[in-house]
Design an enzyme around this catalytic site. Structure first.
Site, PDB file in Angstrom:
ATOM      1  N   THR A  20     -48.344  -3.612  76.193  1.00 32.82           N
ATOM      2  CA  THR A  20     -48.797  -2.455  75.425  1.00 32.82           C
ATOM      3  C   THR A  20     -49.389  -2.987  74.133  1.00 32.82           C
ATOM      4  OG1 THR A  20     -48.086  -0.454  74.249  1.00 32.82           O
ATOM      5  CG2 THR A  20     -46.501  -2.225  74.418  1.00 32.82           C
ATOM      6  N   CYS A  59     -55.329   0.693  73.917  1.00 35.53           N
ATOM      7  CA  CYS A  59     -54.094   1.195  74.504  1.00 35.53           C
ATOM      8  C   CYS A  59     -54.170   0.821  75.976  1.00 35.53           C
ATOM      9  CB  CYS A  59     -53.966   2.704  74.332  1.00 35.53           C
ATOM     10  SG  CYS A  59     -52.590   3.419  75.253  1.00 35.53           S
TER      11      CYS A  59
END
Length: 230
Positions: free
Chosen positions: A83, A196
């Site tokens: 992430t 992201c």
């Protein structure tokens, strides 16, 4: 082949992409039925998201260090965090752990320089777009980013948490992202960072004329290059 430890579940939708891509790279490079040597820690993302929203980054730092220790003690030669947002914890993790962490910003910045993009748009969670940790790391690599306006940041963030993290891929949300990108491109932006790891589920290079820097693809590729470099 070295063993990579994955800190995932942030969300599991993008972690699944990490797992798939890394195994495909291993198979492509080594042939036959080879696959990647991986260890994985997978969070319950609801607990992490609640702490993020509450601004309890001290607790999040502790959780990330615990996950890293579990993987290094299990035999991981290096770690990757699946992430972008939780790279906020890297500095304290590096102080607490002895295995290296392959930073997503470093590999992304390298790709940006290779494409000669000098004003890429940063798309990501509100934390990634608004807090300094991500932009500062890119700046240390010579990359200055364009950040969307607040209303657009709010919509980008909402789509990530309310839709992409739940596996919902909606055409109207894709159109919203493309409209944000096109507005900024009209003001001089010359690239797009998918900052992201879920955004690549929604848009990609095939949707845009600007160069797209998909951090999930860049991160997994760099990690497997490192694992296989011997």
């Amino acid at each position: 082949m070295k063993t990579i430890g994955l800190i995932g579940g942030l969300s599991w939708e993008s972690t699944a992409t990490y797992y798939k891509l890394m195994n495909r790279i291993a198979g492509d490079c080594l042939g036959g039925i080879h696959s990647a040597r991986l260890l994985m820690w997978s969070f319950d993302f609801a607990e992490v998201a609640e702490l993020q929203a509450a601004g309890d980054w001290d607790r999040l730092h502790d959780l990330m260090i615990q996950a890293g220790r579990t993987l290094q003690d299990g035999g991981a030669d290096a770690l990757i965090i699946c992430t972008n947002t939780m790279h906020k914890c890297v500095d304290l993790m590096e102080e607490a752990l002895y295995v290296p962490i392959l930073h997503i910003c470093d590999v992304t910045a390298k790709a940006i320089w290779q494409q000669e993009s000098r004003a890429p748009i940063l798309l990501g969670t509100r934390y990634t777009m608004e807090q300094a940790f991500y932009r500062d790391r890119l700046a240390r690599n010579g990359v200055a980013v364009v950040v969307p306006e607040k209303d657009d940041r709010d919509e980008i963030h909402r789509i990530i948490y309310d839709e992409l993290c739940k596996g919902k891929i909606l055409p109207e949300s894709k159109q919203a992202y493309l409209e944000i990108i096109n507005r900024l491109a009209g003001k001089g932006a010359d690239g797009v960072i998918l900052g992201c790891t879920e955004i690549g589920l929604l848009i990609g290079q095939e949707d845009l004329e600007l160069p797209v820097f998909d951090t999930t693809i860049l991160h997994t590729t760099a990690a497997m290059d490192w694992a296989l470099e011997d």
